[in-house]
Scaffold this motif. Structure first.
Motif, PDB file in Angstrom:
ATOM      1  N   THR A   1      16.844 -24.896 -37.141  1.00  0.00           N
ATOM      2  CA  THR A   1      16.832 -24.614 -35.705  1.00  0.00           C
ATOM      3  C   THR A   1      18.256 -24.633 -35.140  1.00  0.00           C
ATOM      4  OG1 THR A   1      16.590 -26.946 -35.201  1.00  0.00           O
ATOM      5  CG2 THR A   1      14.556 -25.695 -35.461  1.00  0.00           C
ATOM      6  N   PRO A   2      18.445 -24.056 -33.939  1.00  0.00           N
ATOM      7  CA  PRO A   2      19.796 -24.048 -33.344  1.00  0.00           C
ATOM      8  C   PRO A   2      20.414 -25.448 -33.251  1.00  0.00           C
ATOM      9  CG  PRO A   2      18.352 -22.601 -32.106  1.00  0.00           C
ATOM     10  CD  PRO A   2      17.489 -23.283 -33.144  1.00  0.00           C
ATOM     11  N   VAL A   3      19.613 -26.452 -32.882  1.00  0.00           N
ATOM     12  CA  VAL A   3      20.154 -27.812 -32.779  1.00  0.00           C
ATOM     13  C   VAL A   3      20.611 -28.308 -34.149  1.00  0.00           C
ATOM     14  CG1 VAL A   3      19.578 -30.226 -32.307  1.00  0.00           C
ATOM     15  CG2 VAL A   3      18.866 -28.461 -30.722  1.00  0.00           C
ATOM     16  N   ARG A   4      19.796 -28.078 -35.163  1.00  0.00           N
ATOM     17  CA  ARG A   4      20.141 -28.503 -36.522  1.00  0.00           C
ATOM     18  C   ARG A   4      21.413 -27.799 -36.980  1.00  0.00           C
ATOM     19  NH1 ARG A   4      13.944 -27.987 -38.821  1.00  0.00           N
ATOM     20  NH2 ARG A   4      13.226 -29.991 -38.044  1.00  0.00           N
ATOM     21  N   GLU A   5      21.506 -26.495 -36.674  1.00  0.00           N
ATOM     22  CA  GLU A   5      22.699 -25.739 -37.050  1.00  0.00           C
ATOM     23  C   GLU A   5      23.927 -26.291 -36.346  1.00  0.00           C
ATOM     24  OE1 GLU A   5      22.949 -21.562 -36.953  1.00  0.00           O
ATOM     25  OE2 GLU A   5      21.157 -21.234 -38.165  1.00  0.00           O
ATOM     26  N   GLN A   6      23.731 -26.667 -35.081  1.00  0.00           N
ATOM     27  CA  GLN A   6      24.868 -27.162 -34.307  1.00  0.00           C
ATOM     28  C   GLN A   6      25.379 -28.494 -34.836  1.00  0.00           C
ATOM     29  OE1 GLN A   6      23.652 -26.599 -30.256  1.00  0.00           O
ATOM     30  NE2 GLN A   6      25.819 -26.699 -29.624  1.00  0.00           N
ATOM     31  N   VAL A   7      24.441 -29.395 -35.144  1.00  0.00           N
ATOM     32  CA  VAL A   7      24.843 -30.693 -35.685  1.00  0.00           C
ATOM     33  C   VAL A   7      25.527 -30.496 -37.038  1.00  0.00           C
ATOM     34  CG1 VAL A   7      24.021 -32.956 -36.471  1.00  0.00           C
ATOM     35  CG2 VAL A   7      23.040 -31.932 -34.424  1.00  0.00           C
ATOM     36  N   PHE A   8      24.993 -29.583 -37.822  1.00  0.00           N
ATOM     37  CA  PHE A   8      25.607 -29.248 -39.100  1.00  0.00           C
ATOM     38  C   PHE A   8      27.056 -28.785 -38.896  1.00  0.00           C
ATOM     39  CE2 PHE A   8      26.795 -26.295 -42.436  1.00  0.00           C
ATOM     40  CZ  PHE A   8      26.338 -26.888 -43.594  1.00  0.00           C
ATOM     41  N   SER A   9      27.242 -27.873 -37.935  1.00  0.00           N
ATOM     42  CA  SER A   9      28.577 -27.336 -37.663  1.00  0.00           C
ATOM     43  C   SER A   9      29.540 -28.412 -37.184  1.00  0.00           C
ATOM     44  CB  SER A   9      28.503 -26.231 -36.609  1.00  0.00           C
ATOM     45  OG  SER A   9      27.649 -25.213 -37.041  1.00  0.00           O
ATOM     46  N   LEU A  10      29.054 -29.313 -36.342  1.00  0.00           N
ATOM     47  CA  LEU A  10      29.906 -30.404 -35.844  1.00  0.00           C
ATOM     48  C   LEU A  10      30.388 -31.256 -37.012  1.00  0.00           C
ATOM     49  CD1 LEU A  10      27.926 -31.523 -32.658  1.00  0.00           C
ATOM     50  CD2 LEU A  10      30.126 -30.347 -32.708  1.00  0.00           C
TER      51      LEU A  10
ATOM     52  N   ALA B   1      30.579 -30.270 -40.105  1.00  0.00           N
ATOM     53  CA  ALA B   1      31.435 -29.451 -40.963  1.00  0.00           C
ATOM     54  C   ALA B   1      32.860 -29.402 -40.411  1.00  0.00           C
ATOM     55  CB  ALA B   1      30.863 -28.050 -41.091  1.00  0.00           C
ATOM     56  N   ASP B   2      32.986 -29.483 -39.094  1.00  0.00           N
ATOM     57  CA  ASP B   2      34.301 -29.440 -38.451  1.00  0.00           C
ATOM     58  C   ASP B   2      35.054 -30.758 -38.553  1.00  0.00           C
ATOM     59  OD1 ASP B   2      34.358 -26.854 -37.618  1.00  0.00           O
ATOM     60  OD2 ASP B   2      33.398 -27.247 -35.694  1.00  0.00           O
ATOM     61  N   ALA B   3      34.330 -31.854 -38.761  1.00  0.00           N
ATOM     62  CA  ALA B   3      34.953 -33.180 -38.750  1.00  0.00           C
ATOM     63  C   ALA B   3      35.672 -33.447 -40.072  1.00  0.00           C
ATOM     64  CB  ALA B   3      33.892 -34.237 -38.507  1.00  0.00           C
ATOM     65  N   THR B   4      36.765 -34.218 -39.989  1.00  0.00           N
ATOM     66  CA  THR B   4      37.491 -34.579 -41.204  1.00  0.00           C
ATOM     67  C   THR B   4      36.798 -35.737 -41.895  1.00  0.00           C
ATOM     68  OG1 THR B   4      39.272 -34.631 -39.589  1.00  0.00           O
ATOM     69  CG2 THR B   4      39.902 -34.606 -41.934  1.00  0.00           C
ATOM     70  N   GLY B   5      36.386 -36.715 -41.113  1.00  0.00           N
ATOM     71  CA  GLY B   5      35.745 -37.890 -41.680  1.00  0.00           C
ATOM     72  C   GLY B   5      34.293 -37.952 -41.260  1.00  0.00           C
ATOM     73  N   SER B   6      33.761 -39.156 -41.238  1.00  0.00           N
ATOM     74  CA  SER B   6      32.377 -39.319 -40.831  1.00  0.00           C
ATOM     75  C   SER B   6      32.301 -39.360 -39.304  1.00  0.00           C
ATOM     76  CB  SER B   6      31.822 -40.603 -41.421  1.00  0.00           C
ATOM     77  OG  SER B   6      32.566 -41.694 -40.943  1.00  0.00           O
ATOM     78  N   VAL B   7      31.123 -39.044 -38.783  1.00  0.00           N
ATOM     79  CA  VAL B   7      30.933 -39.031 -37.342  1.00  0.00           C
ATOM     80  C   VAL B   7      29.680 -39.829 -36.995  1.00  0.00           C
ATOM     81  CG1 VAL B   7      30.829 -37.565 -35.292  1.00  0.00           C
ATOM     82  CG2 VAL B   7      31.836 -36.659 -37.380  1.00  0.00           C
ATOM     83  N   GLY B   8      29.776 -40.660 -35.966  1.00  0.00           N
ATOM     84  CA  GLY B   8      28.637 -41.463 -35.540  1.00  0.00           C
ATOM     85  C   GLY B   8      27.652 -40.623 -34.729  1.00  0.00           C
ATOM     86  N   ALA B   9      26.419 -41.093 -34.652  1.00  0.00           N
ATOM     87  CA  ALA B   9      25.364 -40.344 -33.969  1.00  0.00           C
ATOM     88  C   ALA B   9      25.691 -40.122 -32.484  1.00  0.00           C
ATOM     89  CB  ALA B   9      24.032 -41.069 -34.116  1.00  0.00           C
ATOM     90  N   TYR B  10      26.273 -41.139 -31.846  1.00  0.00           N
ATOM     91  CA  TYR B  10      26.538 -40.991 -30.415  1.00  0.00           C
ATOM     92  C   TYR B  10      27.693 -40.051 -30.128  1.00  0.00           C
ATOM     93  CZ  TYR B  10      22.809 -43.815 -28.764  1.00  0.00           C
ATOM     94  OH  TYR B  10      21.544 -44.243 -28.471  1.00  0.00           O
ATOM     95  N   GLU B  11      28.644 -40.027 -31.066  1.00  0.00           N
ATOM     96  CA  GLU B  11      29.737 -39.078 -30.923  1.00  0.00           C
ATOM     97  C   GLU B  11      29.188 -37.655 -31.062  1.00  0.00           C
ATOM     98  OE1 GLU B  11      33.080 -40.274 -33.348  1.00  0.00           O
ATOM     99  OE2 GLU B  11      33.981 -38.292 -33.067  1.00  0.00           O
ATOM    100  N   LEU B  12      28.270 -37.484 -31.997  1.00  0.00           N
ATOM    101  CA  LEU B  12      27.649 -36.172 -32.181  1.00  0.00           C
ATOM    102  C   LEU B  12      26.861 -35.771 -30.937  1.00  0.00           C
ATOM    103  CD1 LEU B  12      26.325 -36.503 -35.846  1.00  0.00           C
ATOM    104  CD2 LEU B  12      28.085 -34.911 -35.073  1.00  0.00           C
ATOM    105  N   LEU B  13      26.191 -36.758 -30.368  1.00  0.00           N
ATOM    106  CA  LEU B  13      25.401 -36.493 -29.172  1.00  0.00           C
ATOM    107  C   LEU B  13      26.304 -36.024 -28.025  1.00  0.00           C
ATOM    108  CD1 LEU B  13      22.659 -36.587 -27.711  1.00  0.00           C
ATOM    109  CD2 LEU B  13      23.154 -38.951 -27.100  1.00  0.00           C
TER     110      LEU B  13
ATOM    111  N   ALA C   1      20.294 -32.640 -24.406  1.00  0.00           N
ATOM    112  CA  ALA C   1      20.192 -33.346 -25.688  1.00  0.00           C
ATOM    113  C   ALA C   1      20.124 -34.856 -25.481  1.00  0.00           C
ATOM    114  CB  ALA C   1      21.378 -32.985 -26.575  1.00  0.00           C
ATOM    115  N   LYS C   2      19.198 -35.487 -26.195  1.00  0.00           N
ATOM    116  CA  LYS C   2      18.981 -36.942 -26.092  1.00  0.00           C
ATOM    117  C   LYS C   2      19.155 -37.561 -27.489  1.00  0.00           C
ATOM    118  CE  LYS C   2      17.182 -37.470 -21.770  1.00  0.00           C
ATOM    119  NZ  LYS C   2      17.405 -36.124 -21.332  1.00  0.00           N
ATOM    120  N   PRO C   3      19.304 -38.897 -27.540  1.00  0.00           N
ATOM    121  CA  PRO C   3      19.447 -39.506 -28.879  1.00  0.00           C
ATOM    122  C   PRO C   3      18.403 -39.062 -29.913  1.00  0.00           C
ATOM    123  CG  PRO C   3      19.919 -41.125 -27.198  1.00  0.00           C
ATOM    124  CD  PRO C   3      19.464 -39.881 -26.479  1.00  0.00           C
TER     125      PRO C   3
END
Ligand SMILES: [Zn+2]
Ligand SMILES: [Zn+2]
Length: 146
Positions: free
Chosen positions: A21-30, A32-44, A54-56
């Motif tokens: 889905t678009p949301v799944r693709e977007q989270v995937f892209s975010l 993919a763009d990050a150098t390291g790991s990203v926390g859920a709230y940062e992604l949100l 978008a909600k938690p």
């Protein structure tokens, strides 16, 4: 971000008969763009820039999907997420986490996994989450902070 990754992920979803889905693709892209790991709230927070509603749970559901598909690893020691560098297959990963710049490097060494698994087996222990996380300095940071 490297579009090739997104293309690859789309193909895997098609093959597995699941919806990217678009949301799944977007989270995937975010991720993919990050150098390291990203926390859920940062992604949100990042997701909310394009999708104010978008909600938690939106993020957690998308992350769960991406982990199920083998696209993303959860980094337990950081409570964060990282894109798998050779996704599309579930595998036993070892994550090397740089505590200086946050880079997460992934290695896949079957010998390490087999040794751990055998040692655990001898004590009657069943490993459910075989990902190993090691903290330290990446090559670049080790050079800068001798
Ligand atoms: Zn991986
Ligand atoms: Zn580093």
């Amino acid at each position: 971000m490297p579009n090739k990754l997104l293309e690859q992920a789309r193909l895997v979803c098609q093959k597995n008969g699941v919806r990217f889905t678009p949301v799944r693709e977007q989270v995937f892209s975010l991720l993919a763009d990050a150098t390291g790991s990203v926390g859920a709230y940062e992604l949100l927070t990042q997701l909310q820039q394009t999708d104010a509603k978008a909600k938690p749970p939106t993020i957690y559901r998308a992350l769960e999907f991406l982990i199920d598909q083998g696209f993303v690893h959860k980094v337990e020691s950081q409570n964060a997420y990282v894109l798998c560098s050779h996704f599309s297959e579930h595998h036993k990963a070892q994550l090397l986490i740089c505590d200086s710049c946050g880079l997460v490097e992934e290695i896949e060494n079957q010998t390490i996994y087999t040794a751990l698994s055998n040692a655990a087996h001898k004590t009657g222990f069943t490993i459910l989450k075989p990902t190993i996380e090691a903290h330290g300095l990446c090559a670049k940071c080790a050079e800068e902070n001798p």
